[in-house]
Write an enzyme that holds these catalytic residues in place. Sequence first.
Site, short mmCIF file in Angstrom:
data_model
loop_
_atom_site.label_atom_id
_atom_site.label_comp_id
_atom_site.label_asym_id
_atom_site.label_seq_id
_atom_site.Cartn_x
_atom_site.Cartn_y
_atom_site.Cartn_z
N ASP A 53 1.27 0.11 -4.96
CA ASP A 53 -0.11 0.52 -5.15
C ASP A 53 -1.02 0.02 -4.04
O ASP A 53 -2.23 -0.13 -4.22
CB ASP A 53 -0.63 0.00 -6.49
CG ASP A 53 -0.56 -1.53 -6.60
OD1 ASP A 53 0.41 -2.10 -6.08
OD2 ASP A 53 -1.46 -2.13 -7.19
N ARG A 76 3.29 9.10 2.20
CA ARG A 76 4.10 9.82 1.22
C ARG A 76 5.58 9.63 1.51
O ARG A 76 6.40 9.43 0.60
CB ARG A 76 3.74 11.32 1.25
CG ARG A 76 4.41 12.14 0.14
CD ARG A 76 4.53 13.60 0.53
NE ARG A 76 5.23 13.77 1.78
CZ ARG A 76 6.55 13.62 1.93
NH1 ARG A 76 7.31 13.29 0.90
NH2 ARG A 76 7.10 13.78 3.12
N LYS A 120 -3.15 -1.66 -13.61
CA LYS A 120 -3.21 -3.00 -13.02
C LYS A 120 -4.61 -3.27 -12.50
O LYS A 120 -5.27 -2.38 -11.95
CB LYS A 120 -2.21 -3.12 -11.88
CG LYS A 120 -2.04 -4.55 -11.39
CD LYS A 120 -1.44 -4.63 -10.01
CE LYS A 120 -2.51 -4.54 -8.94
NZ LYS A 120 -2.03 -4.98 -7.61
N GLU A 124 -3.86 -9.52 -14.34
CA GLU A 124 -3.40 -10.21 -13.13
C GLU A 124 -4.46 -11.19 -12.61
O GLU A 124 -5.31 -10.81 -11.80
CB GLU A 124 -3.04 -9.21 -12.03
CG GLU A 124 -2.52 -9.90 -10.77
CD GLU A 124 -2.14 -8.94 -9.66
OE1 GLU A 124 -1.68 -9.43 -8.61
OE2 GLU A 124 -2.30 -7.72 -9.82
N GLU A 181 -4.61 -13.73 -10.14
CA GLU A 181 -3.82 -14.37 -9.07
C GLU A 181 -4.56 -15.57 -8.50
O GLU A 181 -5.70 -15.46 -8.05
CB GLU A 181 -3.53 -13.38 -7.94
CG GLU A 181 -2.77 -14.07 -6.81
CD GLU A 181 -2.30 -13.12 -5.70
OE1 GLU A 181 -1.63 -13.62 -4.77
OE2 GLU A 181 -2.61 -11.92 -5.76
N LYS A 184 0.54 -10.68 -15.32
CA LYS A 184 1.08 -10.74 -13.96
C LYS A 184 0.47 -11.96 -13.26
O LYS A 184 -0.55 -11.85 -12.58
CB LYS A 184 0.79 -9.46 -13.18
CG LYS A 184 1.34 -9.48 -11.75
CD LYS A 184 1.21 -8.13 -11.06
CE LYS A 184 1.72 -8.21 -9.62
NZ LYS A 184 1.78 -6.89 -8.96
N SER A 195 6.95 -8.09 -10.71
CA SER A 195 6.10 -6.97 -10.30
C SER A 195 5.82 -7.20 -8.83
O SER A 195 4.76 -7.71 -8.45
CB SER A 195 4.80 -6.92 -11.12
OG SER A 195 3.98 -5.85 -10.68
N TYR A 227 -5.63 -6.75 -1.16
CA TYR A 227 -4.65 -5.72 -1.53
C TYR A 227 -5.30 -4.36 -1.46
O TYR A 227 -6.18 -4.05 -2.21
CB TYR A 227 -4.16 -6.01 -2.97
CG TYR A 227 -2.79 -5.45 -3.28
CD1 TYR A 227 -1.68 -5.88 -2.58
CD2 TYR A 227 -2.63 -4.47 -4.23
CE1 TYR A 227 -0.42 -5.37 -2.85
CE2 TYR A 227 -1.38 -3.96 -4.52
CZ TYR A 227 -0.28 -4.40 -3.83
OH TYR A 227 0.96 -3.89 -4.11
#
Length: 371
Positions: free
Chosen positions: A44, A67, A156, A197, A199, A239, A309, A371
């Site tokens: 992602d 892709r 997520k 998540e 983190e 996560k 993950s 991210y």
Amino acid sequence: WCDFWLIFSLDLIVSNSVLLSSADELIKNAAYIGTPGKGILAADESTGTIGKRLSSINVENNEANRRALRELLFTTPGALQYLSGVILFEETLYQKTASGKPFVEVLKEGGVLPGIKVDKGTVELAGTDGETTTQGLDGLAKRVQDYYAAGARFAKWRAVLKIGPNEPSQLAINENANGLARYAIICQENGLVPIVEPEILVDGPHDIEKCAEVSERVLAACYKALNDHHVLLEGTLLKPNMVTPGSESKKVAPEVIAEYTVRTLQRTVPAAVPAIVFLSGGQSEEEATVNLNAMNKLQTKKPWSLSFSYGRALQQSTLKAWAGKVENVEKAQATFLARAKGNSEATLGKYEGGAAVEGATESLHVKDYKY
């Protein structure tokens, strides 16, 4: 009055039945994603982040190349048996293979649930020393409805905290916990299993004790917020980061990481949560696998399944093997298959090092990772 109460009661029954049917689907999908022997491929990356990955192998960041990379991963023969979910970026959710088959269909036919990244990245949190909060709640319900219609079944949202002399602040902990909880309930109300998540970045010179202490504070706040927002825990996944020393601190053995991480989870994560799917957090591919394996070998109370993950820790050596060339696709897919199989074995505590392909021991740490 009798008619009013009859209608009111019927409305309650109807709304409750909708909630119950939705809850059943959420619980079923969350449990499936947590199936031992399977895990999640995080594919992602935003357009900017995937651009950095592609530039590292001198490949242009355009829709066709993005892709092609995702197709290479999703169509690797034998790999999907080791996955229960794949997190997609919005662009990828609607993409197709070169032959015209939607990626969502490729995944579903392989027994893999499509997921979707729904946050809009981090912004600085006013009143803090560079700490952040995650944006994306505005319009989230409508987006989740659209993603569900497109085939997504889980979501997520990444919150980011850091360890410093005075960080994370209680303000940052509370703000991010509440953001995760609001995201989670919005997802559940619209059919998607939310991955929570929080983190805690590995950046810094702190030791493993400090990481454990901060992780406990953060996870405790998250589950308080999830409870306050009436989130169905059986229909969620966690996560988290593993509990490790900071990036500028001396490394410790996998068994030590396993003990600290599982103890932290035992103290904070309710048994109602079906699975914990770790992020790799800049560990090398091999480190991420070995540490997960050590946790699953640990003989102690673990009411949730412990899985993965992984983004970078499943893709980096594959990306290098591919190098953007058609003639390298088969080699790259063999590399990806080895990493997926190795992590599958780690979820069972049965990994013996067979996935140590070229580049698997390289550190993937990026300071202040976006991210």
